[in-house]
Write a protein that holds these residues in place. Sequence first.
Motif, short mmCIF file in Angstrom:
data_model
loop_
_atom_site.label_atom_id
_atom_site.label_comp_id
_atom_site.label_asym_id
_atom_site.label_seq_id
_atom_site.Cartn_x
_atom_site.Cartn_y
_atom_site.Cartn_z
N GLY A 88 26.59 28.19 32.01
CA GLY A 88 26.86 29.61 31.87
C GLY A 88 27.52 29.94 30.54
N VAL A 89 27.69 31.22 30.30
CA VAL A 89 28.31 31.70 29.08
C VAL A 89 29.37 32.72 29.44
CG1 VAL A 89 27.98 32.83 26.86
CG2 VAL A 89 26.19 31.35 27.78
N VAL A 90 30.56 32.58 28.86
CA VAL A 90 31.63 33.55 29.04
C VAL A 90 32.03 34.06 27.66
CG1 VAL A 90 34.00 33.95 29.82
CG2 VAL A 90 32.48 32.44 31.14
N VAL A 91 31.91 35.36 27.45
CA VAL A 91 32.28 35.99 26.19
C VAL A 91 33.53 36.82 26.43
CG1 VAL A 91 31.57 37.56 24.35
CG2 VAL A 91 29.88 36.07 25.44
N VAL A 92 34.59 36.54 25.68
CA VAL A 92 35.85 37.25 25.84
C VAL A 92 36.22 37.91 24.51
CG1 VAL A 92 38.30 37.09 26.45
CG2 VAL A 92 36.64 35.57 27.55
N ALA A 93 36.37 39.22 24.52
CA ALA A 93 36.86 39.94 23.35
C ALA A 93 38.29 40.39 23.65
CB ALA A 93 35.98 41.15 23.05
N ALA A 94 39.20 40.13 22.73
CA ALA A 94 40.62 40.42 23.00
C ALA A 94 41.19 41.36 21.95
CB ALA A 94 41.43 39.12 23.02
N ASP A 95 42.10 42.24 22.37
CA ASP A 95 42.90 43.01 21.42
C ASP A 95 43.93 42.07 20.81
OD1 ASP A 95 41.55 45.29 22.17
OD2 ASP A 95 43.20 46.16 23.33
N GLU B 109 37.32 44.55 32.41
CA GLU B 109 38.64 44.69 31.80
C GLU B 109 39.61 43.71 32.46
OE1 GLU B 109 40.07 46.70 29.47
OE2 GLU B 109 38.16 47.63 28.87
N GLY B 110 40.52 43.16 31.66
CA GLY B 110 41.48 42.23 32.23
C GLY B 110 42.68 42.02 31.34
N ARG B 111 43.59 41.22 31.81
CA ARG B 111 44.78 40.83 31.06
C ARG B 111 44.91 39.32 31.12
NH1 ARG B 111 47.48 45.07 28.26
NH2 ARG B 111 46.81 46.99 29.30
N GLY C 71 45.58 47.73 19.94
CA GLY C 71 44.99 48.14 21.20
C GLY C 71 45.98 48.19 22.33
N GLN C 72 45.64 47.50 23.43
CA GLN C 72 46.50 47.51 24.62
C GLN C 72 47.18 46.16 24.87
OE1 GLN C 72 44.47 49.32 28.06
NE2 GLN C 72 43.05 50.26 26.63
N THR C 73 47.13 45.28 23.88
CA THR C 73 47.86 44.01 24.00
C THR C 73 49.35 44.29 23.85
OG1 THR C 73 46.09 42.51 23.34
CG2 THR C 73 48.32 41.82 22.84
N THR C 74 50.15 43.71 24.71
CA THR C 74 51.59 43.99 24.72
C THR C 74 52.40 42.73 24.45
OG1 THR C 74 51.67 43.68 27.12
CG2 THR C 74 51.34 45.92 26.31
N THR C 75 53.61 42.94 23.98
CA THR C 75 54.54 41.85 23.72
C THR C 75 55.76 42.02 24.60
OG1 THR C 75 53.83 41.70 21.41
CG2 THR C 75 55.94 40.68 21.98
N VAL C 76 56.10 40.96 25.32
CA VAL C 76 57.27 40.97 26.19
C VAL C 76 58.27 39.96 25.64
CG1 VAL C 76 58.14 40.63 28.53
CG2 VAL C 76 55.83 41.54 28.17
N SER C 77 59.41 40.43 25.23
CA SER C 77 60.42 39.52 24.66
C SER C 77 60.92 38.55 25.72
CB SER C 77 61.60 40.32 24.10
OG SER C 77 62.59 39.45 23.61
N PHE D 298 47.61 39.62 26.51
CA PHE D 298 46.43 40.11 25.81
C PHE D 298 45.58 40.98 26.74
CE2 PHE D 298 47.47 36.41 23.25
CZ PHE D 298 47.14 36.81 21.96
N ARG D 299 45.15 42.11 26.22
CA ARG D 299 44.14 42.89 26.92
C ARG D 299 42.79 42.33 26.52
NH1 ARG D 299 40.33 47.06 24.53
NH2 ARG D 299 39.38 48.00 26.37
N THR D 300 41.94 42.04 27.51
CA THR D 300 40.65 41.41 27.24
C THR D 300 39.51 42.20 27.87
OG1 THR D 300 40.82 39.99 29.20
CG2 THR D 300 41.66 39.11 27.13
#
Length: 338
Positions: free
Chosen positions: A132-139, A48-50, A144-150, A60-62
């Motif tokens: 290597g391979v990096v797979v990132v799925a994002a909201d 889990e990450g941001r 989901g948990q992705t947020t917007t900051v004005s 973005f929540r990733t």
Amino acid sequence: VHGLGTASWFSGAAVERGGSSISAERAGKVARGGAAAAVAAPRPRWEEGRVAAPECGVVFRTRTLSSSSSSAAAAATEPVSRRGGEEQRRQPPPPPTVVLLLHGFMGTAEDWEGIGEGLLFSAAAESGSGRGVVVVAADLPLHGQTTTVSSSPPDSDSDPDDSASWPAAVAAVRELCSVLSEKHAGGRPIAVAGYSLGARLAAAAAAAPKEQRGGAVGRLALVAGGAPQLSLAASHSLSAARAARDDELARALLRSAGEASEGAAAARASAFARSWYASSPLWAPLAASRRRVFSSSSSSSSSSSLLDAVVASRAAAIEGRGSDLAAALSGFSPGRTA
């Protein structure tokens, strides 16, 4: 084998009668003839990450899978090798292949769980380059948990609902691609796969002028994405009709999320989600298909409609972020994405 957004249907459900789980990765290895290795292999762990897109004011929540961390760590701790009595500096590993996965309307990053794990395993099994391979799925924005900051001051003339506009969403996804490119791929282009709304956002981000997208998107995989711009293939009146239809659906979604009674809200959210999937013949197989769940403690089993599982997931999303989803449904409508 599950479809898009259905990984959770098999989480803890595909169980041998003796009680041991069969993961998607292990099943894939068995299919390739590696039964012994499949039994020993652990299931990959999502981190889990941001990821912040500061210029757009979106965080973005990733969820991330990576096959490159162990090899990169080894290269960092052992930079020098010896051959014939002479020290030789180890060549750094090539930048990993980065794949960004974007879900559809009302979805979350979890929709890609099984597919992401399959991508990781397939790339690791078939690549001999050491890359290597990096797979990132994002909201997605407003999901989901992705947020917007004005980022605008309180007295600015900026539209407070700008985060729900199509240009704002495209810009946020474009910035996300650039950040991931710099973070994981050394600035090289990444691959983006999107489904439905995610496909439209991916296509629009990739189609932006290079000076805007920074060359961050190199490859695209679009699933049920339709036309990125409805107005390119349809008249203005058709675009307006689609926008009006989505506005009406957004108001219905708002009513579903605005019930004072918790029980009524859950019922309305479920009803909206069910009507959403009943509106297109694309989803008809979900209602006809059944999934069987074996109990790990007995020999009994039960079955339920695949549609029921999808509806339950989407109803929970409506209860959690109903007003934001309504804003996305209206603001991201294909009728107003020109």
